[in-house]
Design a protein around this motif. Structure first.
Motif, short mmCIF file in Angstrom:
data_model
loop_
_atom_site.label_atom_id
_atom_site.label_comp_id
_atom_site.label_asym_id
_atom_site.label_seq_id
_atom_site.Cartn_x
_atom_site.Cartn_y
_atom_site.Cartn_z
N ALA A 214 -3.56 5.69 12.60
CA ALA A 214 -4.16 5.03 11.45
C ALA A 214 -5.40 4.27 11.88
CB ALA A 214 -3.16 4.06 10.82
N THR A 215 -6.27 4.00 10.92
CA THR A 215 -7.35 3.06 11.17
C THR A 215 -6.77 1.65 11.04
OG1 THR A 215 -8.05 2.96 8.85
CG2 THR A 215 -9.05 4.67 10.24
N ALA B 22 -12.99 1.58 10.06
CA ALA B 22 -12.80 3.03 10.15
C ALA B 22 -12.91 3.53 11.59
CB ALA B 22 -13.83 3.74 9.27
N GLU C 176 -6.08 2.96 6.92
CA GLU C 176 -5.70 4.22 6.29
C GLU C 176 -4.81 5.01 7.24
OE1 GLU C 176 -7.75 8.39 4.65
OE2 GLU C 176 -9.00 6.71 5.27
N GLY D 238 -3.22 9.71 4.23
CA GLY D 238 -4.26 9.54 3.22
C GLY D 238 -4.15 8.24 2.45
N GLY D 239 -3.00 7.57 2.56
CA GLY D 239 -2.80 6.30 1.86
C GLY D 239 -3.38 5.13 2.63
N ARG D 240 -3.61 4.04 1.92
CA ARG D 240 -4.14 2.84 2.54
C ARG D 240 -3.07 1.74 2.51
NH1 ARG D 240 -9.14 3.15 3.99
NH2 ARG D 240 -9.18 0.92 4.40
N GLY E 213 0.81 -1.21 0.00
CA GLY E 213 0.00 0.00 0.00
C GLY E 213 0.84 1.26 0.00
N LEU F 60 -3.85 8.20 8.91
CA LEU F 60 -4.56 9.44 9.19
C LEU F 60 -3.63 10.60 9.53
CD1 LEU F 60 -7.41 8.01 11.45
CD2 LEU F 60 -7.48 8.45 8.98
#
Length: 205
Positions: free
Chosen positions: A85-86, A90, A73, A61-63, A56, A75
């Motif tokens: 991050a998640t 979410a 994701e 903003g990246g996953r 990834g 954050l």
């Protein structure tokens, strides 16, 4: 061979609960510079050597996706001190904080927060705490140059299961002291954790 009890005792653990969420809290001091620990936590080529392969875009903003595990994701990111991050959902949030303690020591703090509806009680820590314990251990061994050729295989070894059983016992004590779950919730969560993280061992407690 690892000193299981020494490794268990090297990590601090806590559980917080309010009306909206449950948070698992962990801490550790690594014998490495903050830059080295940050790099081990964020470089895909190094992550796969102590945790598992990851793919990834590891930027805000990246996953990302851990192979055979959860994704999420990015954050927030403040190198080399903090990222958030998640993880898996979410509403499931992880945060890592690093603080230099001299040139070759780093204080590591970790939090994993989920909604109360997902965790139900502080006993929800049983479902993630022992797994994160394994990751915290894996990072320590990697930073010391003691990483197995295949960290995923090592995580399924009998030694790793014995470590996980001790981790479940440690989390049992933490959850009991936190007052965030009933005795029945703790007993049920402990058994689920033993079945998940130490399935190859006899488990009378």
């Amino acid at each position: 061979m690892i000193d299981i009890l020494a490794q268990i005792n090297a990590t601090s653990r806590g559980v917080r609960r309010d009306d909206e969420s449950v948070t698992v809290v962990m801490g550790r001091t690594y014998q490495a510079s903050v830059e080295d620990v940050w790099d081990a936590l964020t470089d895909p080529d190094r992550i796969k050597r102590w945790l598992m392969p990851i793919s990834g875009d590891l930027r805000v903003g990246g996953r990302f996706q851990l192979e055979g595990n959860a994704g999420g994701e990015i954050l927030e990111c403040d190198p080399p001190h903090r990222f958030r991050a998640t993880f898996g959902d979410a509403s499931s949030l992880v945060e890592v904080r690093l603080r230099a303690d001299g040139d070759e020591r780093t204080d590591f703090e970790f939090e994993h927060t989920v909604p109360i509806a997902m965790a139900v009680s502080g006993a929800g820590a049983f479902y993630v705490g022992p797994g994160w314990d394994g990751a915290v251990l894996g990072l320590d061994l990697f930073l010391r140059g003691e990483t197995a050729a295949d960290p995923v295989e090592a995580a399924n070894s009998e030694e790793a299961q014995r470590y996980s059983k001790e981790s479940v016992l440690a989390w049992t004590s933490v959850i009991e002291k936190s007052g965030t779950a009933t005795a029945e919730e703790i007993a049920a969560g402990r058994q689920v954790a033993l079945d998940q993280f130490a399935p190859g061992l006899d488990q009378p407690l």
